[in-house]
Design a protein around this motif. Structure first.
Motif: not given
Ligand SMILES: [Zn+2]
Length: 264
Positions: A49-54, A238-251
């Motif tokens: 999870g990288s973005m608040p549910m609210d 479309l809101i993408l996860p923050p740039v320090d998230s697992a999303f950013a670091q995944s291939d």
């Protein structure tokens, strides 16, 4: 979600803010989708999870998604977030938790409301809904309040790192619920093929019964009758996860083949 709400970014806030203020706020017969995360990253196993549910918990919102670590199926109905766990139980998770993927819209510009008849399978149901869509070239939010002969759903368990791909989770870990005859609500999305990867091309349905004690991701269904609401979505945020998230670091390259990103 306020249909007049537009994102304003700090660096150009004044100029854009003035522009937004000048735009006419007209009640539209079409809606806006708010999405956090992408389905292709979920398919690749980015479950943190990288973005608040609210972010998606807006008054009158309807939609679907999943939770941190892929822990259950999310259905948003009338602004309430429900979670169907792998134990089959339904709860309302804490809104301060973070999620990897969800999409919602507010049913404020419903294009179609009509009674629908029977469909003996999910495939028949999809054909029925498809025939009612205004165009196959826009995303749409679909809600069916109905009387079902049966609904077959699934949920998935929370995952441990290193996260397996979604296809492995579904193959090895999903729990299927044969819900039998139910009254309840389908909340679903339709996306054209051009959206594959961002979301699930084609249809994707989640279900919640009227007692709010059973539901999940729909694998199959048979419906006697229901009321169908469709909101065509002409705007997508479309809101993408923050740039320090697992999303950013995944291939996430090479991109997931379109045929692997279906909502089935
Ligand atoms: Zn689902």
């Amino acid at each position: 979600m306020n249909s007049c709400m537009l994102p304003v970014f700090a660096s150009r806030a004044l100029r854009i803010g003035a522009l937004v203020a000048l735009l006419p706020c007209v009640a539209s017969a079409t809606g806006r989708l708010l999405q956090v995360g992408t389905l292709s990253s979920l398919v690749a196993g980015v479950y943190d999870g990288s973005m608040p549910m609210d972010t998606v918990q807006r008054p009158d919102a309807y939609g679907l998604g999943t939770f941190d670590k892929l822990d259950g199926e999310m259905l948003v109905m009338n602004g309430v977030v429900y979670r169907v766990g792998v134990d089959g139980k339904v709860n309302k998770p804490a809104l301060d938790s973070e999620i990897p993927f969800a999409c919602v819209s507010v049913m404020d510009g419903v294009d179609i409301t009509e009674d629908i008849g029977a469909a003996a399978s999910k495939a028949e149901f999809q054909d029925l809904i498809k025939s009612k869509l205004e165009s196959l070239n826009y995303p749409a939010l679909i809600i069916v309040d109905g009387d079902f002969d049966m609904v077959k759903t699934r949920s998935v368990p929370a995952q441990q790192k290193p996260y397996p791909a979604l296809s492995e989770v579904v193959a090895n870990g999903q729990v299927v619920f044969e819900l039998g005859a139910q009254k309840g609500t389908i909340v679903g999305t339709y996306f054209p093929a051009a959206f594959a990867g961002i979301n699930a091309a084609g249809f994707h349905f989640h279900f919640m019964n009227s007692e709010r004690d059973a539901g999940g991701h729909v694998l199959d269904l048979a419906i006697k009758s229901g009321t169908l609401r469709i909101q065509t979505l002409t705007s997508v945020q479309l809101i993408l996860p923050p740039v320090d998230s697992a999303f950013a670091q995944s291939d996430l390259e090479p991109t997931t083949p379109v045929e692997h990103v279906k909502g089935e």
